[in-house]
Scaffold this motif. Structure first.
Motif, PDB file in Angstrom:
ATOM      1  N   GLU A   1       1.149   4.164  -2.900  1.00  0.00           N
ATOM      2  CA  GLU A   1       0.938   5.583  -2.609  1.00  0.00           C
ATOM      3  C   GLU A   1       2.042   6.439  -3.221  1.00  0.00           C
ATOM      4  O   GLU A   1       1.837   7.629  -3.495  1.00  0.00           O
ATOM      5  CB  GLU A   1       0.875   5.801  -1.093  1.00  0.00           C
TER       6      GLU A   1
ATOM      7  N   ARG B   1       0.834  -1.198   0.000  1.00  0.00           N
ATOM      8  CA  ARG B   1       0.000   0.000   0.000  1.00  0.00           C
ATOM      9  C   ARG B   1       0.876   1.257   0.000  1.00  0.00           C
ATOM     10  O   ARG B   1       0.593   2.220  -0.714  1.00  0.00           O
ATOM     11  CB  ARG B   1      -0.930   0.013   1.208  1.00  0.00           C
ATOM     12  N   SER B   2       1.924   1.234   0.797  1.00  0.00           N
ATOM     13  CA  SER B   2       2.803   2.395   0.875  1.00  0.00           C
ATOM     14  C   SER B   2       3.492   2.660  -0.464  1.00  0.00           C
ATOM     15  O   SER B   2       3.573   3.812  -0.918  1.00  0.00           O
ATOM     16  CB  SER B   2       3.852   2.172   1.968  1.00  0.00           C
TER      17      SER B   2
END
Length: 340
Positions: A118, A114-115
């Motif tokens: 992003e 997820r990071s």
């Protein structure tokens, strides 16, 4: 306080004597710019210290030129060749790589993914095919180009480039059985969240079961991927009275630790005990005696995975699941021999 002004694309254009649009074209579509002009622009970039703002480009829907790679660990040589090959190939294709580690914690892997998303990565490389369902779902919902490395499965959920680790386990065990050994121990890491080790262990056990080998519980060693920890675990066994005549290790890190333990315990390889690994990592050929192993061609896996990920990024309308099985090679060295 005055903030230092960094060079921008206009400064580069003025220095090179071209328009800002030409500078942008040289970055994004170099094949459309004359080589002489590209050289002038590159010199202007170096002279001004200009750094492209890829994050801003990504925000505006343009390519970031960045891919992610999430690996279980960087603590030993297991993935070093693969990472090097994957990175060098991507760099040659115009991509920068961001690396993160999850310590064999698949929930942490999901957070890292997820990071990285992003940060607008364009694609992701993962190790193995054992991942949280939420990780697969996130990749599917985001339509993120993804390649799993190291393990091959004909029914993988995402594209993969790797070897059949079940076969690797079979190859290691078959060699030991063919040498006449029946008193056999095993040394493997924990298999939770590690489909590579789990598949190898199944391959080993199936061959040994077919050969009628029954392994006592105290010959079934569990150790982390660490030469020192593997050595300590094997020393406890090798200093005892009831010894196996052969030991099959889940990979070369553990096998190297086992070789050092055997030597410290006063055993002579392969007269007193035979040891085999899987991987053919750095140092396996150089230790004395040289380690018998099953070679996983990590350089080839990394290179082919990088090219595959590039294709998946470049051709979003033809993003099929591609699976490539890289051949394994058995390498007989001096740590194994016939049962005496």
């Amino acid at each position: 306080m005055n903030r230092e002004k960094f060079a921008d694309i206009i400064d580069v254009a003025n220095r090179a004597g071209v328009s800002p649009a030409t500078v942008s074209r040289a970055f994004n579509h170099p094949d459309l710019v004359k080589p002489a002009t590209r050289r002038k622009i590159q010199k202007a970039v170096e002279d001004t210290g200009y750094i492209r703002n890829r994050a801003a480009q990504a925000i505006h829907g343009r390519r970031s030129g960045t891919v992610g790679l999430i690996v279980p660990t960087l603590d030993n040589a297991i993935f070093s060749n693969l990472i090097q090959s994957f990175s060098e190939t991507l760099n040659g294709l115009g991509f920068t790589m961001l690396v993160a580690t999850h310590g064999y914690d698949l929930k942490e892997e999901h957070k890292l993914l997820r990071s990285l998303l992003e940060h607008r990565i364009e694609g992701i490389g993962l190790i193995g095919l054992d991942h949280e369902d939420s990780t697969y779902t996130l990749l599917e919902r985001r339509n993120t180009p993804a390649v799993a490395m190291w393990n091959y499965q004909a029914d993988s959920r995402i594209s993969c480039v790797g070897s059949d680790n079940y076969t690797a386990g079979q190859m290691a065990a078959s060699h030991i059985v063919e040498q006449g050994h029946r008193r056999i121990g095993i040394a493997f890491p924990p298999t939770d969240g590690n489909d590579r080790a789990a598949s190898r262990l199944r391959g080993v056990m199936d061959v040994l079961t077919e050969a009628g080998v029954d392994i006592p519980d105290h010959w079934k060693l569990r150790t982390q991927y660490s030469i020192s920890k593997a050595k300590a675990a094997c020393l406890d066994l090798f200093r005892g009275d009831n010894l196996p005549t052969a030991l099959i290790a889940g990979n070369d890190v553990i096998a190297q630790g086992a070789v050092f333990a055997a030597t410290q315990a006063g055993l002579v390889l392969p007269r007193d005990i035979s040891i085999t690994g899987i991987g053919d990592f750095a140092g396996s050929a150089e230790i004395v005696p040289g380690l018998t192993t099953v070679k996983v061609q990590s350089d080839e896996i990394g290179e082919k995975a990088a090219h595959l990920l590039y294709d998946l990024i470049s051709e979003p309308d033809e993003r099929n699941i591609i699976r490539e099985n890289i051949d394994l090679k058995f390498i007989a060295r001096a740590t194994t021999g016939p049962k005496h």
